[in-house]
Enzyme design. Sequence first.
Site, mmCIF file in Angstrom:
data_model
loop_
_atom_site.group_PDB
_atom_site.id
_atom_site.type_symbol
_atom_site.label_atom_id
_atom_site.label_comp_id
_atom_site.label_asym_id
_atom_site.label_seq_id
_atom_site.Cartn_x
_atom_site.Cartn_y
_atom_site.Cartn_z
ATOM 1 C CG HIS A 105 1.684 31.246 -0.478
ATOM 2 N ND1 HIS A 105 0.954 32.212 -1.138
ATOM 3 C CD2 HIS A 105 2.117 30.386 -1.426
ATOM 4 C CE1 HIS A 105 0.952 31.947 -2.426
ATOM 5 N NE2 HIS A 105 1.660 30.841 -2.633
ATOM 6 C CB SER A 132 5.142 28.109 2.939
ATOM 7 O OG SER A 132 5.399 27.150 1.942
HETATM 8 C C1 GAR Z 1 -6.020 30.049 2.653
HETATM 9 O O1 GAR Z 1 -5.841 28.897 1.888
HETATM 10 C C2 GAR Z 1 -4.718 30.840 2.692
HETATM 11 O O2 GAR Z 1 -3.570 30.064 2.723
HETATM 12 C C3 GAR Z 1 -4.811 31.603 1.397
HETATM 13 O O3 GAR Z 1 -6.160 31.974 1.274
HETATM 14 C C4 GAR Z 1 -6.973 31.025 1.961
HETATM 15 C C5 GAR Z 1 -7.824 31.779 2.938
HETATM 16 O O4 GAR Z 1 -8.736 30.927 3.556
HETATM 17 N N1 GAR Z 1 -3.944 32.730 1.384
HETATM 18 C C6 GAR Z 1 -3.360 33.192 0.300
HETATM 19 O O5 GAR Z 1 -3.534 32.725 -0.804
HETATM 20 C C7 GAR Z 1 -2.457 34.390 0.544
HETATM 21 N N2 GAR Z 1 -1.752 34.732 -0.643
HETATM 22 P P1 GAR Z 1 -9.374 31.314 4.954
HETATM 23 O O6 GAR Z 1 -9.993 32.696 4.779
HETATM 24 O O7 GAR Z 1 -10.417 30.270 5.175
HETATM 25 O O8 GAR Z 1 -8.286 31.312 5.971
#
Ligand code: GAR
Length: 211
Positions: A105, A132
Amino acid sequence: MKRCVMLISGRGSNMVSLLDALHPGECVTVISNRPEAGGLAIASARGIPVATVDHRGFVAREDFDAALAAEIDRHAPDLILLAGFMRILTAGFVEHFAGRMLNIHPSLLPAFPGVHTHRQALAAGVRLHGCSVHFVTPALDGGPIVAQAAVPVRVGDDEQSLSARVLVEEHQLYPRVARWFLDGRLSLAGGRVVLSGEVPVTGSLHAPQVD
Ligand code: GAR
Protein backbone atom coordinates in the site's frame (compact mmCIF):
# COMPACT_ATOMS: atom_id res chain seq x y z
CA MET A 1 9.80 -24.62 -4.03
CA LYS A 2 6.89 -22.46 -2.86
CA ARG A 3 4.27 -21.30 -5.33
CA CYS A 4 2.95 -17.78 -5.55
CA VAL A 5 0.16 -16.07 -7.46
CA MET A 6 0.14 -12.34 -8.19
CA LEU A 7 -2.96 -10.21 -8.59
CA ILE A 8 -2.70 -6.98 -10.58
CA SER A 9 -5.00 -4.32 -12.00
CA GLY A 10 -2.65 -2.08 -13.98
CA ARG A 11 0.84 -1.44 -15.30
CA GLY A 12 2.46 -4.02 -13.02
CA SER A 13 5.68 -2.30 -11.97
CA ASN A 14 5.54 -3.96 -8.55
CA MET A 15 4.84 -7.26 -10.27
CA VAL A 16 8.04 -6.82 -12.30
CA SER A 17 10.11 -6.07 -9.21
CA LEU A 18 8.67 -9.19 -7.56
CA LEU A 19 9.29 -11.39 -10.60
CA ASP A 20 12.89 -10.20 -10.68
CA ALA A 21 13.32 -11.41 -7.09
CA LEU A 22 11.64 -14.80 -7.48
CA HIS A 23 13.14 -18.07 -8.65
CA PRO A 24 11.98 -19.29 -12.06
CA GLY A 25 8.73 -21.17 -11.60
CA GLU A 26 7.98 -19.62 -8.24
CA CYS A 27 5.31 -17.36 -9.73
CA VAL A 28 2.78 -19.81 -11.14
CA THR A 29 0.36 -17.26 -12.57
CA VAL A 30 -0.55 -13.58 -12.77
CA ILE A 31 -4.25 -12.76 -12.60
CA SER A 32 -5.90 -9.42 -13.37
CA ASN A 33 -9.41 -8.13 -12.89
CA ARG A 34 -8.87 -5.95 -15.99
CA PRO A 35 -8.10 -7.49 -19.38
CA GLU A 36 -6.37 -4.24 -20.43
CA ALA A 37 -3.88 -4.29 -17.52
CA GLY A 38 -0.45 -3.59 -18.98
CA GLY A 39 1.22 -5.99 -16.59
CA LEU A 40 -0.44 -9.01 -18.25
CA ALA A 41 1.57 -8.60 -21.46
CA ILE A 42 4.77 -8.13 -19.46
CA ALA A 43 4.14 -11.35 -17.51
CA SER A 44 3.24 -13.25 -20.69
CA ALA A 45 6.42 -12.07 -22.37
CA ARG A 46 8.32 -13.56 -19.44
CA GLY A 47 6.62 -16.91 -20.00
CA ILE A 48 4.29 -16.69 -17.01
CA PRO A 49 0.73 -17.96 -17.49
CA VAL A 50 -1.81 -15.13 -17.14
CA ALA A 51 -5.56 -15.04 -16.60
CA THR A 52 -8.26 -12.41 -16.35
CA VAL A 53 -11.30 -12.51 -14.08
CA ASP A 54 -13.09 -9.37 -15.25
CA HIS A 55 -15.02 -7.83 -12.36
CA ARG A 56 -17.35 -6.13 -14.86
CA GLY A 57 -18.84 -9.54 -15.65
CA PHE A 58 -20.26 -9.90 -12.14
CA VAL A 59 -23.12 -8.06 -10.43
CA ALA A 60 -22.41 -9.16 -6.88
CA ARG A 61 -19.00 -8.64 -5.29
CA GLU A 62 -19.28 -12.10 -3.68
CA ASP A 63 -19.65 -13.74 -7.10
CA PHE A 64 -16.56 -12.01 -8.47
CA ASP A 65 -14.58 -12.99 -5.38
CA ALA A 66 -15.76 -16.62 -5.67
CA ALA A 67 -14.62 -16.78 -9.31
CA LEU A 68 -11.31 -15.15 -8.44
CA ALA A 69 -10.75 -17.52 -5.50
CA ALA A 70 -11.47 -20.52 -7.75
CA GLU A 71 -8.96 -19.29 -10.33
CA ILE A 72 -6.33 -18.78 -7.61
CA ASP A 73 -7.04 -22.15 -5.95
CA ARG A 74 -6.46 -23.99 -9.24
CA HIS A 75 -2.79 -23.11 -8.78
CA ALA A 76 -2.60 -24.21 -5.12
CA PRO A 77 -0.40 -21.26 -4.10
CA ASP A 78 1.46 -20.88 -0.83
CA LEU A 79 1.39 -17.09 -1.19
CA ILE A 80 -0.86 -14.56 -2.92
CA LEU A 81 0.74 -11.18 -3.66
CA LEU A 82 -1.53 -8.22 -4.34
CA ALA A 83 0.55 -5.97 -6.57
CA GLY A 84 -1.49 -2.91 -7.45
CA PHE A 85 -4.72 -4.91 -7.23
CA MET A 86 -7.44 -2.28 -6.95
CA ARG A 87 -10.47 -4.22 -5.75
CA ILE A 88 -11.97 -4.28 -2.29
CA LEU A 89 -12.18 -7.94 -1.28
CA THR A 90 -14.96 -9.58 0.72
CA ALA A 91 -14.27 -10.97 4.18
CA GLY A 92 -14.96 -14.51 2.97
CA PHE A 93 -12.32 -14.21 0.26
CA VAL A 94 -9.75 -12.72 2.61
CA GLU A 95 -10.37 -15.34 5.29
CA HIS A 96 -9.97 -18.14 2.74
CA PHE A 97 -6.40 -16.92 2.15
CA ALA A 98 -5.66 -15.84 5.74
CA GLY A 99 -1.97 -15.75 6.60
CA ARG A 100 -0.86 -16.23 2.99
CA MET A 101 -1.91 -13.01 1.29
CA LEU A 102 0.24 -9.86 1.27
CA ASN A 103 -0.46 -6.38 -0.09
CA ILE A 104 1.64 -3.32 -0.78
CA HIS A 105 0.00 0.00 0.00
CA PRO A 106 1.47 3.37 -0.98
CA SER A 107 1.39 5.07 2.42
CA LEU A 108 2.76 4.66 5.90
CA LEU A 109 -0.23 2.81 7.30
CA PRO A 110 -2.35 3.33 9.31
CA ALA A 111 -2.18 6.78 7.70
CA PHE A 112 -4.03 7.21 4.42
CA PRO A 113 -5.79 3.92 3.68
CA GLY A 114 -7.84 3.66 0.49
CA VAL A 115 -7.08 5.53 -2.72
CA HIS A 116 -5.25 8.75 -3.66
CA THR A 117 -2.75 8.22 -0.88
CA HIS A 118 -0.21 10.73 -2.23
CA ARG A 119 -2.91 13.39 -2.54
CA GLN A 120 -3.98 12.60 1.03
CA ALA A 121 -0.39 12.91 2.27
CA LEU A 122 0.14 16.27 0.56
CA ALA A 123 -3.17 17.59 1.88
CA ALA A 124 -2.29 16.50 5.42
CA GLY A 125 1.10 18.21 5.21
CA VAL A 126 3.08 15.22 6.48
CA ARG A 127 6.86 15.45 6.08
CA LEU A 128 7.33 11.68 5.89
CA HIS A 129 5.43 9.41 3.53
CA GLY A 130 6.13 5.94 2.16
CA CYS A 131 4.78 2.46 1.65
CA SER A 132 3.74 -0.52 3.73
CA VAL A 133 3.59 -4.26 3.14
CA HIS A 134 0.96 -5.96 5.26
CA PHE A 135 -0.90 -9.22 5.62
CA VAL A 136 -4.39 -8.84 4.20
CA THR A 137 -7.31 -9.04 6.62
CA PRO A 138 -10.94 -8.03 6.13
CA ALA A 139 -10.17 -4.50 7.43
CA LEU A 140 -9.32 -2.39 4.36
CA ASP A 141 -5.55 -1.74 4.40
CA GLY A 142 -5.72 -2.62 8.09
CA GLY A 143 -3.91 -5.95 8.36
CA PRO A 144 -0.74 -6.55 10.39
CA ILE A 145 2.15 -4.51 8.98
CA VAL A 146 5.27 -6.48 8.06
CA ALA A 147 7.58 -3.69 6.95
CA GLN A 148 7.54 -0.09 5.81
CA ALA A 149 9.81 2.25 3.88
CA ALA A 150 9.76 6.01 4.36
CA VAL A 151 10.59 8.91 2.07
CA PRO A 152 10.68 12.66 2.72
CA VAL A 153 7.97 14.93 1.37
CA ARG A 154 9.82 17.80 -0.29
CA VAL A 155 8.76 21.39 -0.78
CA GLY A 156 7.17 21.65 -4.22
CA ASP A 157 6.18 17.99 -4.40
CA ASP A 158 3.05 17.12 -6.33
CA GLU A 159 1.30 13.77 -6.54
CA GLN A 160 3.47 12.69 -9.44
CA SER A 161 6.85 13.49 -7.87
CA LEU A 162 5.84 12.05 -4.52
CA SER A 163 4.40 8.84 -5.97
CA ALA A 164 7.56 8.33 -8.05
CA ARG A 165 9.71 8.65 -4.92
CA VAL A 166 7.52 6.17 -3.04
CA LEU A 167 7.45 3.74 -5.96
CA VAL A 168 11.25 3.40 -5.88
CA GLU A 169 10.90 2.19 -2.29
CA GLU A 170 7.96 -0.09 -3.14
CA HIS A 171 10.13 -1.89 -5.65
CA GLN A 172 12.75 -2.56 -2.95
CA LEU A 173 10.44 -3.37 -0.08
CA TYR A 174 7.91 -5.77 -1.57
CA PRO A 175 10.38 -8.28 -3.09
CA ARG A 176 12.27 -8.34 0.19
CA VAL A 177 9.15 -9.18 2.20
CA ALA A 178 7.95 -11.73 -0.37
CA ARG A 179 11.37 -13.41 -0.18
CA TRP A 180 11.09 -13.63 3.62
CA PHE A 181 7.74 -15.42 3.26
CA LEU A 182 8.88 -17.75 0.49
CA ASP A 183 11.99 -18.65 2.47
CA GLY A 184 9.81 -19.64 5.43
CA ARG A 185 10.99 -16.76 7.64
CA LEU A 186 7.74 -14.80 7.75
CA SER A 187 4.34 -15.88 9.02
CA LEU A 188 1.26 -14.66 10.80
CA ALA A 189 0.56 -16.24 14.19
CA GLY A 190 -2.38 -15.21 16.34
CA GLY A 191 -2.78 -12.07 14.26
CA ARG A 192 0.84 -11.00 14.80
CA VAL A 193 3.74 -10.86 12.38
CA VAL A 194 6.50 -13.38 13.10
CA LEU A 195 9.84 -12.86 11.35
CA SER A 196 13.02 -14.82 11.94
CA GLY A 197 16.60 -14.35 10.80
CA GLU A 198 18.57 -11.26 10.04
CA VAL A 199 16.93 -8.11 8.74
CA PRO A 200 19.30 -5.69 7.01
CA VAL A 201 19.22 -2.14 8.32
CA THR A 202 18.88 0.48 5.60
CA GLY A 203 18.00 4.13 5.70
CA SER A 204 14.38 3.75 4.67
CA LEU A 205 13.38 0.17 5.51
CA HIS A 206 11.67 -0.48 8.81
CA ALA A 207 10.84 -4.03 9.74
CA PRO A 208 10.16 -5.81 13.03
CA GLN A 209 13.03 -6.41 15.41
CA VAL A 210 14.19 -9.99 15.23
CA ASP A 211 15.23 -11.92 18.35
C1 GAR B 1 1.38 0.98 -6.51
O1 GAR B 1 1.78 2.23 -6.06
C2 GAR B 1 0.73 0.21 -5.36
O2 GAR B 1 1.31 0.44 -4.11
C3 GAR B 1 -0.67 0.75 -5.41
O3 GAR B 1 -0.98 0.87 -6.77
C4 GAR B 1 0.22 1.09 -7.51
C5 GAR B 1 0.30 0.04 -8.57
O4 GAR B 1 1.38 0.27 -9.41
N1 GAR B 1 -1.59 -0.10 -4.73
C6 GAR B 1 -2.65 0.33 -4.09
O5 GAR B 1 -2.98 1.49 -4.05
C7 GAR B 1 -3.46 -0.77 -3.42
N2 GAR B 1 -4.51 -0.21 -2.64
P1 GAR B 1 2.00 -0.92 -10.27
O6 GAR B 1 0.84 -1.51 -11.07
O7 GAR B 1 2.99 -0.24 -11.16
O8 GAR B 1 2.60 -1.90 -9.33
